[in-house]
Design a protein around this motif. Sequence first.
Motif, PDB file in Angstrom:
ATOM      1  N   GLN A 171      10.287  -1.731   0.488  1.00  0.00           N
ATOM      2  CA  GLN A 171       9.593  -2.810  -0.214  1.00  0.00           C
ATOM      3  C   GLN A 171       8.248  -2.300  -0.704  1.00  0.00           C
ATOM      4  OE1 GLN A 171       9.592  -5.842   2.910  1.00  0.00           O
ATOM      5  NE2 GLN A 171       7.468  -5.385   3.409  1.00  0.00           N
ATOM      6  N   ALA A 172       7.748  -2.942  -1.775  1.00  0.00           N
ATOM      7  CA  ALA A 172       6.498  -2.488  -2.395  1.00  0.00           C
ATOM      8  C   ALA A 172       5.894  -3.626  -3.199  1.00  0.00           C
ATOM      9  CB  ALA A 172       6.757  -1.280  -3.296  1.00  0.00           C
ATOM     10  N   ASP A 173       4.575  -3.546  -3.450  1.00  0.00           N
ATOM     11  CA  ASP A 173       3.924  -4.509  -4.340  1.00  0.00           C
ATOM     12  C   ASP A 173       3.115  -3.777  -5.396  1.00  0.00           C
ATOM     13  OD1 ASP A 173       1.377  -3.807  -3.339  1.00  0.00           O
ATOM     14  OD2 ASP A 173       1.306  -5.474  -1.934  1.00  0.00           O
ATOM     15  N   GLN A 174       2.460  -4.539  -6.283  1.00  0.00           N
ATOM     16  CA  GLN A 174       1.758  -3.921  -7.410  1.00  0.00           C
ATOM     17  C   GLN A 174       0.381  -3.395  -7.029  1.00  0.00           C
ATOM     18  OE1 GLN A 174       1.591  -7.172  -6.803  1.00  0.00           O
ATOM     19  NE2 GLN A 174       0.143  -8.283  -8.098  1.00  0.00           N
ATOM     20  N   PHE A 175      -0.025  -3.589  -5.768  1.00  0.00           N
ATOM     21  CA  PHE A 175      -1.344  -3.144  -5.328  1.00  0.00           C
ATOM     22  C   PHE A 175      -1.279  -1.897  -4.446  1.00  0.00           C
ATOM     23  CE2 PHE A 175      -2.357  -7.782  -5.952  1.00  0.00           C
ATOM     24  CZ  PHE A 175      -3.150  -7.591  -7.078  1.00  0.00           C
ATOM     25  N   GLY A 176      -0.204  -1.126  -4.562  1.00  0.00           N
ATOM     26  CA  GLY A 176      -0.146   0.153  -3.865  1.00  0.00           C
ATOM     27  C   GLY A 176       0.422   0.103  -2.466  1.00  0.00           C
ATOM     28  N   TYR A 177       1.001  -1.048  -2.082  1.00  0.00           N
ATOM     29  CA  TYR A 177       1.619  -1.144  -0.761  1.00  0.00           C
ATOM     30  C   TYR A 177       3.098  -0.783  -0.853  1.00  0.00           C
ATOM     31  CZ  TYR A 177       3.725  -3.131   3.433  1.00  0.00           C
ATOM     32  OH  TYR A 177       4.439  -3.301   4.598  1.00  0.00           O
ATOM     33  N   ARG A 179       6.660   0.193   1.985  1.00  0.00           N
ATOM     34  CA  ARG A 179       7.133   0.334   3.358  1.00  0.00           C
ATOM     35  C   ARG A 179       8.600   0.739   3.362  1.00  0.00           C
ATOM     36  NH1 ARG A 179       6.362  -4.755   7.072  1.00  0.00           N
ATOM     37  NH2 ARG A 179       8.540  -5.340   6.731  1.00  0.00           N
ATOM     38  N   ILE A 180       8.923   1.637   4.279  1.00  0.00           N
ATOM     39  CA  ILE A 180      10.299   2.037   4.538  1.00  0.00           C
ATOM     40  C   ILE A 180      10.637   1.569   5.947  1.00  0.00           C
ATOM     41  CG2 ILE A 180      11.893   3.974   4.777  1.00  0.00           C
ATOM     42  CD1 ILE A 180      10.124   5.562   2.880  1.00  0.00           C
ATOM     43  N   GLN A 181      11.859   1.022   6.129  1.00  0.00           N
ATOM     44  CA  GLN A 181      12.227   0.497   7.438  1.00  0.00           C
ATOM     45  C   GLN A 181      13.707   0.750   7.695  1.00  0.00           C
ATOM     46  OE1 GLN A 181      10.619  -3.352   6.779  1.00  0.00           O
ATOM     47  NE2 GLN A 181      12.215  -3.988   5.351  1.00  0.00           N
TER      48      GLN A 181
END
Length: 720
Positions: A171-177, A179-181
């Motif tokens: 998952q990711a957002d437009q502000f540079g976050y 995550r891999i799970q």
Amino acid sequence: MKKILFSFLLLGQITVAQNKIEKDTIKSTELENVFVTANRSATLRKETPVAISKITSKTINETKAVAAYEIINKTPGVLMVNLGNEQHMMSIRQPMTTNAYYLYLEDGLPIRPMGIFNHNALLEINQFNLQNIEVVKGPASSLYGPEAVGGTINLISLKPSINPEFKFGIQADQFGYRRIQVAGGTTIGKVGFHIAGISSLQENGWMTYSDYNKDNLNARIDYNISSKTRLISNTMWGKYYSDMSGGVNEEAFYNRTYKSTTDFTYRKSDALRTRLTLEHDWNDNASSYITAYYRDNKLGQNPTYGIKWSPTVNPTTATGEVNSNNFKSYGAIGQHTQKFDFLNTKIVAGALYDYSPVTYWAYLLEMKATLNPGIPGKQTVNYYEITSERPDVRLTDYTADIYNTAGYAQVSINPIQQLIVTAGARYDNMKVDYNNALDHSTGTKTYDKPTFKAGINYNPVQFTGIYANYAQGFSPPGITYIFKAKPGTGGTTGKPAEFYYNLEPATFNNYEVGGWLSLFKGKLNLDYAVYYMEGKNELLSVRLPDNSTDYRSVGETSHKGVEFGGNYKIVNDQLNIRFGGTFAKHTFIDFKVSDNPTDALQNLDGKEMPQAPRWSGNSEISYYPNWFPKFRTSLEWQSVGNYYQDQINTVKYAGYDIFNFRASYEWKGIEIYGNIINITDKLYAYNVSRANTTSSQPSYTAAAPRTFLIGLQYNFSLRK
């Protein structure tokens, strides 16, 4: 509510008592949730005389949360305050606070030992390893011990599946976050295992100097020695590092100038927790378990809250600190549950021993403050710069050995069919052997207290029940407060350091009535609670004009409120409406702060406690269309009312209302989802605070602008 069978199948760690209740209730047609946290063993809702809520695996999976607060805030009466990068504080029957009035559990075991509370403890949690979450509101000290005052949050982890299961997501957002799970597990013969890991990374976010990374790994192994005996191993490893951007001033907040005043502050954590539990069924009416555990935690900081700056004394200079708080724990807890036919009596009794050696040190940083233009005395800082590190100037320096021992017992009886009476007691003893290097003192501090609770449940018919309870709470001061040098002493002040050796434990008495109601064949479920809690010697953090903090443990407070929640399924269960919130008031009753007539702050009698909104709530509408299977969408409303920023009640923050949208579709085990957090791009702050002077400036913990999160997850299962 879901049938008991499903609730049991989802429990993270099933004790012997749980297994027995499962056998009994599979045959039942009652629609009832089962809770573990309220009574330390599996207990039906109608037998539980407390305000307790469960966040199910379905809710957790659908939320697709970046941080735990997105999940926990769905609980009526709970406001988990986001401080950025999974840092947080809490408000449950208390104002938003960092005080040690909450107990955070991992499968029933405290994440921290008593005396070493950390309000950020939940940042160590692996969100991809949660089966469900149980929240007890109000004191639970008679079962779980000190710090279980405002609320107890038990995070129940996933257990091994019977058949092979595997899931992987990004998952990711437009502000540079991003995550891999990954998680997976199965059972082979008598041995089951489950492993879950996440890796999160934030870079170049909407706020300057706000990067962070977090890696977590959880592993559980269950060995079914026989049909009556089980051995369970559970291990958690976590590593966390975050920039600490801190708050912004009022002008920057309203101009959306999200610029940190530092580029050197940080928080880092290394955590290891492992436990081994032996469970045994003696017979259908008796079960026992014993758990041995080990913790190893290292927390290092250059905190923004440690920066001290005065706009009136030397406005171009400031000080800060670097600190390190490390501890290990060696402990064991044992419990026995016994049932008797006489009055359907159930007794739960146990004991705990915990030894936790801890070291803490902090040294001085000298800084230069570059100011923003403004009126002298009301200026704000644009940027701090370290001019000198002073490890030779220790602000705090101690070692301590903490010994926690406790014994507890609870009994419930069923004198008539509709009535259940519960009573419990616990005795806690915390002994601290310390060596304070700053005043060259050694000694022992002991905090001990018995706590009690009593409650009744009355269930006149199958679809409704009421309860009443009285419960005591107890929280000794955290040792990090005891050994802090008082403002104006120690360091480079030229005055000998003075400490908070005389801080008293806080005590609470809670009176409560509540109940639940299930209508229309379980489609409409309601619950409510009305409480009054009085506190004595609560820890008060007095924020001084230079941002330093003075501590008091005197006086009396009152906390009173109404909590309510509900869930309504309509349109053939395609539409689900969840609602909940709390109206509360938190007040200083008899709170004399100073006897010095020259002090600006004398007493707080009758003042409302700061950061204490009278209203907060979270509601959600979810849609699961029959014409489009495996698609879901939801709209969530988070609301926080106004509250005072300071302790003398001069300025309020207006609060906020925000809306979040979530949608997902799954096809052949592949799930694609998207969340829009803060749909309207609302300008708001998670927290606003200021010191108790007319010239003090507020600090805003700014919330993120509208955020788009997208994710992809693959779910594989051989479950039949």
